[in-house]
Design a protein around this motif. Structure first.
Motif, PDB file in Angstrom:
ATOM      1  N   UNK A  69      -1.855   5.202   6.865  1.00  0.00           N
ATOM      2  CA  UNK A  69      -1.131   5.208   5.632  1.00  0.00           C
ATOM      3  C   UNK A  69      -1.061   3.836   5.071  1.00  0.00           C
ATOM      4  N   UNK A  70      -0.634   3.926   3.822  1.00  0.00           N
ATOM      5  CA  UNK A  70      -0.557   2.649   3.213  1.00  0.00           C
ATOM      6  C   UNK A  70       0.499   1.836   3.829  1.00  0.00           C
ATOM      7  N   UNK A  71       0.147   0.515   4.010  1.00  0.00           N
ATOM      8  CA  UNK A  71       1.106  -0.382   4.593  1.00  0.00           C
ATOM      9  C   UNK A  71       1.206  -1.601   3.740  1.00  0.00           C
ATOM     10  N   UNK A  72       2.429  -1.878   3.157  1.00  0.00           N
ATOM     11  CA  UNK A  72       2.631  -3.046   2.326  1.00  0.00           C
ATOM     12  C   UNK A  72       3.326  -4.131   3.101  1.00  0.00           C
ATOM     13  N   UNK A  73       3.027  -5.375   2.767  1.00  0.00           N
ATOM     14  CA  UNK A  73       3.504  -6.477   3.580  1.00  0.00           C
ATOM     15  C   UNK A  73       4.794  -7.086   3.047  1.00  0.00           C
ATOM     16  N   UNK A  74       5.654  -7.498   3.951  1.00  0.00           N
ATOM     17  CA  UNK A  74       6.840  -8.268   3.628  1.00  0.00           C
ATOM     18  C   UNK A  74       6.785  -9.553   4.413  1.00  0.00           C
ATOM     19  N   UNK A  75       7.482 -10.562   3.943  1.00  0.00           N
ATOM     20  CA  UNK A  75       7.432 -11.871   4.574  1.00  0.00           C
ATOM     21  C   UNK A  75       8.755 -12.189   5.231  1.00  0.00           C
ATOM     22  N   UNK A  76       8.719 -12.646   6.464  1.00  0.00           N
ATOM     23  CA  UNK A  76       9.915 -13.069   7.171  1.00  0.00           C
ATOM     24  C   UNK A  76       9.921 -14.587   7.308  1.00  0.00           C
ATOM     25  N   UNK A  77      11.066 -15.107   7.698  1.00  0.00           N
ATOM     26  CA  UNK A  77      11.188 -16.552   7.853  1.00  0.00           C
ATOM     27  C   UNK A  77      10.236 -17.051   8.919  1.00  0.00           C
TER      28      UNK A  77
ATOM     29  N   UNK B  73      -2.530  -4.842  -7.652  1.00  0.00           N
ATOM     30  CA  UNK B  73      -3.981  -4.856  -7.822  1.00  0.00           C
ATOM     31  C   UNK B  73      -4.647  -5.936  -6.974  1.00  0.00           C
ATOM     32  N   UNK B  74      -4.004  -7.085  -6.867  1.00  0.00           N
ATOM     33  CA  UNK B  74      -4.586  -8.200  -6.128  1.00  0.00           C
ATOM     34  C   UNK B  74      -4.672  -7.954  -4.631  1.00  0.00           C
ATOM     35  N   UNK B  75      -3.961  -6.948  -4.126  1.00  0.00           N
ATOM     36  CA  UNK B  75      -3.952  -6.662  -2.694  1.00  0.00           C
ATOM     37  C   UNK B  75      -4.762  -5.423  -2.320  1.00  0.00           C
ATOM     38  N   UNK B  76      -5.390  -4.800  -3.324  1.00  0.00           N
ATOM     39  CA  UNK B  76      -6.081  -3.544  -3.062  1.00  0.00           C
ATOM     40  C   UNK B  76      -7.258  -3.720  -2.101  1.00  0.00           C
ATOM     41  N   UNK B  77      -7.984  -4.836  -2.231  1.00  0.00           N
ATOM     42  CA  UNK B  77      -9.127  -5.064  -1.352  1.00  0.00           C
ATOM     43  C   UNK B  77      -8.716  -5.132   0.102  1.00  0.00           C
ATOM     44  N   UNK B  78      -7.678  -5.907   0.394  1.00  0.00           N
ATOM     45  CA  UNK B  78      -7.195  -6.012   1.766  1.00  0.00           C
ATOM     46  C   UNK B  78      -6.609  -4.683   2.249  1.00  0.00           C
ATOM     47  N   UNK B  79      -5.941  -3.991   1.347  1.00  0.00           N
ATOM     48  CA  UNK B  79      -5.353  -2.700   1.692  1.00  0.00           C
ATOM     49  C   UNK B  79      -6.452  -1.699   2.061  1.00  0.00           C
ATOM     50  N   UNK B  80      -7.535  -1.724   1.316  1.00  0.00           N
ATOM     51  CA  UNK B  80      -8.668  -0.833   1.592  1.00  0.00           C
ATOM     52  C   UNK B  80      -9.263  -1.131   2.964  1.00  0.00           C
TER      53      UNK B  80
END
Length: 209
Positions: free
Chosen positions: A1-9, A113-120
């Motif tokens: 599934x799609x996985x979106x990234x979050x940033x931690x400290x 849109x800028x993250x679609x390549x990595x997501x793919x």
């Protein structure tokens, strides 16, 4: 599934930066580097040490972010599940379950849109690399349980009962079918596929209101 990234400290301990390279210290950055390596070299051929070196951090620092190489491919999945739980909890009670699930599926899978390549590249690894498939089943189970928990609360039943578990599986199948179509034809729009599948899913779930 799609996985979106979050940033931690950042975790500054035990970093071992390469000369002239700033160490990478977020779940998102480490996972992105690993995805690039997995794609270029192969998942089995890429070691944890390879990833740590490319990220400019020590091996044991990497394991403070991820418990295993398999987990790196998924990114900060726990954070994504927490975000989905929060979004579902904020959906008004008068919105029918079918519409709520459609909303949740679409929102969870939206990617800039800028993250679609990595997501793919990530989805191709998660769905096609045999070494990742067993671990992926654990991630899918956690994801389904979030959906089941929301539906159970709406229906006044236990989350482990058959009906909410069935809905969880239906939602997962809807997402996986969209991902497979998107991987087969990158010119298709992932969200259009998710929406089309969600509309079909809604027909069956609509009777629950």
């Amino acid at each position: 599934m799609a996985v979106r990234e979050t940033t931690r400290a950042p975790d500054p301990v035990d970093t071992a930066p390469q000369p002239g390279r700033r160490p990478v210290t977020s779940h998102s950055q480490i996972s992105t580097i690993a995805i690039d390596l997995f794609t270029a070299k192969g998942f089995d051929e890429t070691s944890v040490d390879d990833i740590a070196e490319a990220a400019g951090i020590a091996r044991r620092t990497l394991f403070r972010y991820f418990p295993s190489k398999n987990a790196i491919a998924w990114g900060d999945f726990d954070a994504h599940l927490d975000a989905m739980r929060t979004r579902l909890a904020l959906i008004p009670d008068d919105l029918p379950i079918a519409q709520a699930l459609r909303q949740a599926l679409v929102t969870f899978n939206e990617v800039p849109d800028g993250e679609l390549g990595n997501h793919h590249r990530r989805l191709r690894l998660l769905l096609e690399v045999p070494a990742l498939q067993a671990y992926s089943m654990l991630m899918y189970a956690d994801w389904r349980q979030v959906i089941a928990g929301f539906c159970a609360a709406r229906l006044g039943v236990d989350a482990d009962e058959h009906l909410p578990q069935t809905i969880g599986w239906l939602c997962l199948g809807t997402a996986l079918a969209a991902y497979e179509q998107w991987l087969a034809d990158p010119d298709t729009d992932l969200i259009d596929l998710i929406e089309a599948g969600s509309d079909l899913l809604a027909v069956g779930v609509a009777a629950l209101h």
